[in-house]
Every structure is written in C-alpha cells, then in structure tokens.
Write a protein that holds these residues in place. Structure first.
Motif, PDB file in Angstrom:
ATOM      1  N   SER A  10     -34.514 -51.909 -84.042  1.00 43.77           N
ATOM      2  CA  SER A  10     -33.397 -51.762 -83.024  1.00 43.77           C
ATOM      3  C   SER A  10     -33.605 -52.631 -82.088  1.00 43.77           C
ATOM      4  O   SER A  10     -34.447 -52.510 -81.113  1.00 43.77           O
ATOM      5  CB  SER A  10     -33.545 -50.206 -82.409  1.00 43.77           C
ATOM      6  OG  SER A  10     -32.510 -50.295 -81.328  1.00 43.77           O
ATOM      7  N   LYS A  11     -32.799 -53.721 -81.886  1.00 46.70           N
ATOM      8  CA  LYS A  11     -33.139 -54.717 -80.966  1.00 46.70           C
ATOM      9  C   LYS A  11     -32.704 -54.161 -79.504  1.00 46.70           C
ATOM     10  O   LYS A  11     -33.337 -54.575 -78.559  1.00 46.70           O
ATOM     11  CB  LYS A  11     -32.011 -56.024 -81.223  1.00 46.70           C
ATOM     12  CG  LYS A  11     -32.807 -56.769 -82.481  1.00 46.70           C
ATOM     13  CD  LYS A  11     -31.848 -57.882 -82.680  1.00 46.70           C
ATOM     14  CE  LYS A  11     -32.517 -58.618 -83.918  1.00 46.70           C
ATOM     15  NZ  LYS A  11     -32.153 -60.104 -84.170  1.00 46.70           N
ATOM     16  N   PRO A  12     -31.703 -53.154 -79.327  1.00 44.65           N
ATOM     17  CA  PRO A  12     -31.583 -52.721 -78.074  1.00 44.65           C
ATOM     18  C   PRO A  12     -32.694 -52.066 -77.697  1.00 44.65           C
ATOM     19  O   PRO A  12     -33.244 -52.204 -76.360  1.00 44.65           O
ATOM     20  CB  PRO A  12     -30.386 -51.826 -78.080  1.00 44.65           C
ATOM     21  CG  PRO A  12     -29.638 -52.316 -79.286  1.00 44.65           C
ATOM     22  CD  PRO A  12     -30.471 -52.968 -80.042  1.00 44.65           C
ATOM     23  N   VAL A  13     -33.579 -51.424 -78.371  1.00 38.40           N
ATOM     24  CA  VAL A  13     -34.738 -50.656 -77.953  1.00 38.40           C
ATOM     25  C   VAL A  13     -35.736 -51.604 -77.623  1.00 38.40           C
ATOM     26  O   VAL A  13     -36.582 -51.510 -76.576  1.00 38.40           O
ATOM     27  CB  VAL A  13     -35.260 -49.862 -78.984  1.00 38.40           C
ATOM     28  CG1 VAL A  13     -36.657 -49.293 -78.709  1.00 38.40           C
ATOM     29  CG2 VAL A  13     -34.278 -48.478 -79.146  1.00 38.40           C
ATOM     30  N   ALA A  14     -35.815 -52.809 -78.427  1.00 33.54           N
ATOM     31  CA  ALA A  14     -36.711 -53.828 -78.046  1.00 33.54           C
ATOM     32  C   ALA A  14     -36.423 -54.296 -76.603  1.00 33.54           C
ATOM     33  O   ALA A  14     -37.498 -54.688 -75.913  1.00 33.54           O
ATOM     34  CB  ALA A  14     -36.760 -54.965 -79.213  1.00 33.54           C
ATOM     35  N   ILE A 120     -33.990 -44.910 -81.851  1.00 26.40           N
ATOM     36  CA  ILE A 120     -35.488 -45.177 -81.895  1.00 26.40           C
ATOM     37  C   ILE A 120     -35.945 -45.098 -83.349  1.00 26.40           C
ATOM     38  O   ILE A 120     -35.699 -44.003 -83.839  1.00 26.40           O
ATOM     39  CB  ILE A 120     -36.205 -44.234 -81.063  1.00 26.40           C
ATOM     40  CG1 ILE A 120     -35.626 -44.167 -79.616  1.00 26.40           C
ATOM     41  CG2 ILE A 120     -37.880 -44.832 -81.096  1.00 26.40           C
ATOM     42  CD1 ILE A 120     -36.255 -43.329 -78.869  1.00 26.40           C
ATOM     43  N   PRO A 121     -36.656 -46.448 -83.704  1.00 24.47           N
ATOM     44  CA  PRO A 121     -37.154 -46.432 -85.150  1.00 24.47           C
ATOM     45  C   PRO A 121     -37.999 -45.165 -85.171  1.00 24.47           C
ATOM     46  O   PRO A 121     -38.914 -44.811 -84.193  1.00 24.47           O
ATOM     47  CB  PRO A 121     -37.704 -47.604 -85.136  1.00 24.47           C
ATOM     48  CG  PRO A 121     -37.151 -48.518 -84.199  1.00 24.47           C
ATOM     49  CD  PRO A 121     -36.738 -47.707 -83.181  1.00 24.47           C
ATOM     50  N   ARG A 122     -37.922 -44.453 -86.455  1.00 24.33           N
ATOM     51  CA  ARG A 122     -38.797 -43.095 -86.473  1.00 24.33           C
ATOM     52  C   ARG A 122     -40.273 -43.387 -86.215  1.00 24.33           C
ATOM     53  O   ARG A 122     -41.136 -42.440 -85.580  1.00 24.33           O
ATOM     54  CB  ARG A 122     -38.560 -42.661 -87.980  1.00 24.33           C
ATOM     55  CG  ARG A 122     -39.317 -41.226 -88.151  1.00 24.33           C
ATOM     56  CD  ARG A 122     -38.950 -41.133 -89.648  1.00 24.33           C
ATOM     57  NE  ARG A 122     -37.530 -41.065 -90.065  1.00 24.33           N
ATOM     58  CZ  ARG A 122     -36.832 -40.069 -90.598  1.00 24.33           C
ATOM     59  NH1 ARG A 122     -37.432 -39.067 -90.321  1.00 24.33           N
ATOM     60  NH2 ARG A 122     -35.524 -40.341 -90.993  1.00 24.33           N
ATOM     61  N   ALA A 174     -49.221 -52.209 -74.943  1.00 26.44           N
ATOM     62  CA  ALA A 174     -48.728 -51.264 -75.600  1.00 26.44           C
ATOM     63  C   ALA A 174     -47.050 -51.624 -75.605  1.00 26.44           C
ATOM     64  O   ALA A 174     -46.453 -51.280 -76.846  1.00 26.44           O
ATOM     65  CB  ALA A 174     -48.950 -49.839 -75.253  1.00 26.44           C
ATOM     66  N   LEU A 175     -46.561 -51.748 -74.579  1.00 28.34           N
ATOM     67  CA  LEU A 175     -44.936 -52.012 -74.406  1.00 28.34           C
ATOM     68  C   LEU A 175     -44.684 -53.579 -75.254  1.00 28.34           C
ATOM     69  O   LEU A 175     -43.736 -53.328 -76.098  1.00 28.34           O
ATOM     70  CB  LEU A 175     -44.590 -52.206 -72.993  1.00 28.34           C
ATOM     71  CG  LEU A 175     -44.796 -50.866 -72.145  1.00 28.34           C
ATOM     72  CD1 LEU A 175     -44.561 -51.126 -70.858  1.00 28.34           C
ATOM     73  CD2 LEU A 175     -43.273 -49.971 -72.766  1.00 28.34           C
ATOM     74  N   LEU A 176     -45.497 -54.511 -75.269  1.00 28.99           N
ATOM     75  CA  LEU A 176     -45.074 -55.650 -75.920  1.00 28.99           C
ATOM     76  C   LEU A 176     -45.221 -55.576 -77.452  1.00 28.99           C
ATOM     77  O   LEU A 176     -44.262 -55.990 -78.193  1.00 28.99           O
ATOM     78  CB  LEU A 176     -46.086 -56.623 -75.606  1.00 28.99           C
ATOM     79  CG  LEU A 176     -45.640 -57.297 -74.003  1.00 28.99           C
ATOM     80  CD1 LEU A 176     -46.812 -58.354 -73.637  1.00 28.99           C
ATOM     81  CD2 LEU A 176     -44.451 -57.823 -73.813  1.00 28.99           C
ATOM     82  N   ASP A 181     -42.534 -54.524 -82.624  1.00 30.20           N
ATOM     83  CA  ASP A 181     -42.303 -53.768 -83.526  1.00 30.20           C
ATOM     84  C   ASP A 181     -40.792 -53.447 -83.784  1.00 30.20           C
ATOM     85  O   ASP A 181     -39.951 -53.333 -84.967  1.00 30.20           O
ATOM     86  CB  ASP A 181     -43.177 -52.510 -83.773  1.00 30.20           C
ATOM     87  CG  ASP A 181     -44.441 -52.863 -84.381  1.00 30.20           C
ATOM     88  OD1 ASP A 181     -44.806 -53.937 -85.076  1.00 30.20           O
ATOM     89  OD2 ASP A 181     -45.421 -52.200 -84.081  1.00 30.20           O
ATOM     90  N   ALA A 182     -40.006 -52.975 -82.620  1.00 30.55           N
ATOM     91  CA  ALA A 182     -38.545 -52.463 -82.740  1.00 30.55           C
ATOM     92  C   ALA A 182     -37.825 -53.718 -83.041  1.00 30.55           C
ATOM     93  O   ALA A 182     -36.614 -53.444 -83.629  1.00 30.55           O
ATOM     94  CB  ALA A 182     -38.641 -51.921 -81.356  1.00 30.55           C
ATOM     95  N   TRP A 183     -38.046 -54.730 -82.527  1.00 29.36           N
ATOM     96  CA  TRP A 183     -37.279 -55.958 -82.661  1.00 29.36           C
ATOM     97  C   TRP A 183     -37.306 -56.302 -84.228  1.00 29.36           C
ATOM     98  O   TRP A 183     -36.122 -56.764 -85.012  1.00 29.36           O
ATOM     99  CB  TRP A 183     -37.668 -57.216 -81.970  1.00 29.36           C
ATOM    100  CG  TRP A 183     -36.847 -58.531 -82.022  1.00 29.36           C
ATOM    101  CD1 TRP A 183     -37.033 -59.424 -83.039  1.00 29.36           C
ATOM    102  CD2 TRP A 183     -35.768 -58.657 -81.094  1.00 29.36           C
ATOM    103  NE1 TRP A 183     -35.956 -60.244 -82.895  1.00 29.36           N
ATOM    104  CE2 TRP A 183     -35.250 -59.938 -81.555  1.00 29.36           C
ATOM    105  CE3 TRP A 183     -35.364 -58.128 -79.877  1.00 29.36           C
ATOM    106  CZ2 TRP A 183     -34.146 -60.516 -80.897  1.00 29.36           C
ATOM    107  CZ3 TRP A 183     -34.066 -58.909 -79.445  1.00 29.36           C
ATOM    108  CH2 TRP A 183     -33.716 -60.015 -79.767  1.00 29.36           C
TER     109      TRP A 183
END
Length: 343
Positions: A10-14, A120-122, A174-176, A181-183
């Motif tokens: 999910s790019k928006p989540v990223a 959000i990716p599972r 952790a955020l980066l 991963d989300a991107w």
C-alpha cells in the motif's frame, strides 16, 4: 482484526509511515536542541493530556516558574533567572513534548483509518501495533529521563538520555523498514548471500555509535579534550577511570569521549570495507551497490563533522547538524540493509 485486512502493499500506507518517520526525526532534532540549551528540566511535571496546553496567563507562567525554582538546576545554575529567560527554555521543552503528542496523533488516527478501510498489508498489521506501543513507551521513558534531574542532579542522567535517544532511533528504523515493506510488498526472492547479515551488522555498529554519542552528550564530554587525534596530548585521558566500572562507562567524561572516538574509527573502517565490497560484488543490484557506497561516504562525512564539532567545543548549530547527520546515516544504512535482502 487481521482477518479483515487485505493486499500485499500500500503506497498510501508507506507515505504515511514516511511522514511519521519525518516527525520522529524532527523530535530528535528538537530534543537535541532542548538538551544543548539546558531546557529539558524547565517543565517539572508530566501531564500527558493537559500538558499540551502551555501557560496562557501571567499567573500560569509564574506558577510554572515557581515549580522550576524548586529543582537543583535553578538553585545551582540558574539562580536569579528572569521570567523571560525561563520562558525561552520552557518553549524548547514544550515544543519537544508537543511534537511527541503530534507524532502519536499522526500515527494513531491514520492507523485506525487504514485498518478500517483494510488498506494495511496483513503481514504489517501487528508490526505497526508494536511500533505504536513502542512510541507510547517512549513518552514514559522521556519522563523517566527528566525525573532523574529533578531532585539531586542539575541535568538528566546520561544513561537515561542514552535510552531515550536509543528508543527514538529504534522507532525511526522500524518506521522506515516498514514503510519500505509497504511500498514494495513482500520480497518475492531473498538474496542467497551473506550481505543481509553484513548490512544489518553495519546498522548495529551505527546504532551503537549513536548510543555512545548520547553518553558524550549527557556528560557534556564534547566540552573537554578538544584536540584531535590525541586527548590533551595523550592517547588515553588522565581522568579515564571513574569510581567503578559503571562510573567509568557512563559518567566519566574522558572515558565516554574516548569510547565514542574508538567507535568512530571502527565504524569508519567497517563502513569503507563494506562499501568497497558492495561496489565490487557480483550479487548485488546496482541500486544496492550505490546504497552501500552512500552509507560509507555518509559515515566518513559524519566522522569529519564529529571532529569539527569536537574541536569547536560543540557549538549549538554544529551539534544539531551532527545529530541530524547521525539520523541520516542510520536511515541510509536501514535502506541498504533492507535492499540487500531482495533481488
């Protein structure tokens, strides 16, 4: 709840996570300025909710000032300080705490929104929940740090400052990593080589060096031994040893500065070796090679900046830049480590 989540990326989540990471970075910078201006003890109470509102009247300002007058820092260092001068240090600490509250809000509200919309990716849901818990813990750690300077000390305990900064940088990593991963989604193929371990090891060395730097900052050790490469003409400073092992490791100005210097030597050597090996590797993609070289170059520049900061006796602006550069070095190392695990 994870059963209601969908999609692998999910790019928006990223993007949201990159924004939160930027806020954490801002907190690190403002926190560094708060420490360098000796402002961290100006607010002597922890009010997670009502503390978001600063004093709004002359009476409220005077009450805050009177509370500050009860701690050792005022009695031993700032006795006679004017209300105007108190306000200048108060705003640094209030700004730092406000950024903490804002960061928590910017994380929590979109987290709920994305979860409800199943964006959000599972595989990332519980990791994000853990990051939120760690962020909440950071607020408690911050108060634990401040409390160490309210009764017997005129500044916060260096080891508590180290823990506080360490949690902040752990959150940043952790955020980066989670944003990457989300991107990109889950790795379709992992790299069958030792590069993942090497890159993570380099991250660990950078993180350790940041913790050693926090001890230097907490002991004001950048204000002593301002020659280089020796320390007052000696390899090991005269006042290296403290009253005991912990006093030496955490509270001796000479020891913490020497350890930070030695860490810089080791880290620079390792970063250059890994950067060179990455560039020559037949296993790594070009983008990964460039990241490895970028980390090595950033470490060298950071070492040079550290030497300049030391020899100029840690001026405010240069010290803030040095702390910002540490975060950028760790961010690059995180990207390199993440990338080495993918083809």
């Amino acid at each position: 709840m994870t059963s209601f989540l969908r999609s692998d990326r999910s790019k928006p989540v990223a993007v949201w996570l990159f924004v939160v990471a930027a806020l954490v970075l801002a907190m690190v910078i403002v926190g560094g300025a708060t420490r360098l201006t000796d402002s961290g003890l100006s607010i002597t109470e922890w009010k997670p909710v009502t503390g978001a509102v600063p004093p709004m009247s002359d009476q409220a300002w005077q009450a805050e000032f009177e509370r500050y007058k009860q701690i050792p820092q005022y009695a031993q260092i700032n006795r006679g300080m004017s209300l105007s001068a108190f306000k200048s240090i108060y705003w640094w600490e209030w700004g730092h705490r406000f950024l903490g509250r804002l960061t928590g809000l910017v994380f929590f509200v979109p987290f709920v929104w994305f979860a409800v919309r199943r964006e959000i990716p599972r595989r990332l849901f519980w990791r994000l929940a853990g990051i939120f818990v760690l962020g909440g813990l950071q607020g408690a750690v911050g108060w634990w740090m401040v409390a160490s300077g309210l009764s017997e000390r005129v500044s916060v305990a260096p080891e508590r400052l180290m823990v506080h900064l360490g949690v902040a940088f752990a959150l940043l990593v952790a955020l980066l990593w989670t944003a990457f991963d989300a991107w990109s989604g889950a790795a379709r193929q992992t790299l069958p080589s030792p590069w993942g371990r090497r890159a993570v090891g380099l991250m660990g060395l950078i993180y350790l060096q940041i913790l050693l730097g926090a001890l230097v900052a907490g002991n004001d050790a950048g204000l002593v031994y301002n020659d280089f490469p020796l320390m007052n003409g000696r390899l090991v400073p005269d006042d290296y040893a403290g009253a005991g092992l912990w006093a030496t490791l955490a509270h001796s100005q000479g020891a913490v500065q020497l350890h930070h210097r030695l860490g810089a030597y080791v880290l620079t050597g390792v970063a250059l070796a890994i950067g060179w090996a990455a560039w020559r590797s037949n296993y790594l993609a070009r983008e990964t090679k460039l990241l490895g070289v970028a980390v090595a170059g950033a470490v060298v520049l950071q070492a040079m900046l550290g030497i300049a900061t030391l020899m100029m006796r840690a001026p405010l602006a240069l010290s803030i830049v040095h702390q910002l550069a540490a975060a950028l070095v760790l961010g690059l190392a995180t990207a390199f480590a993440w990338r080495t695990r993918r083809i």
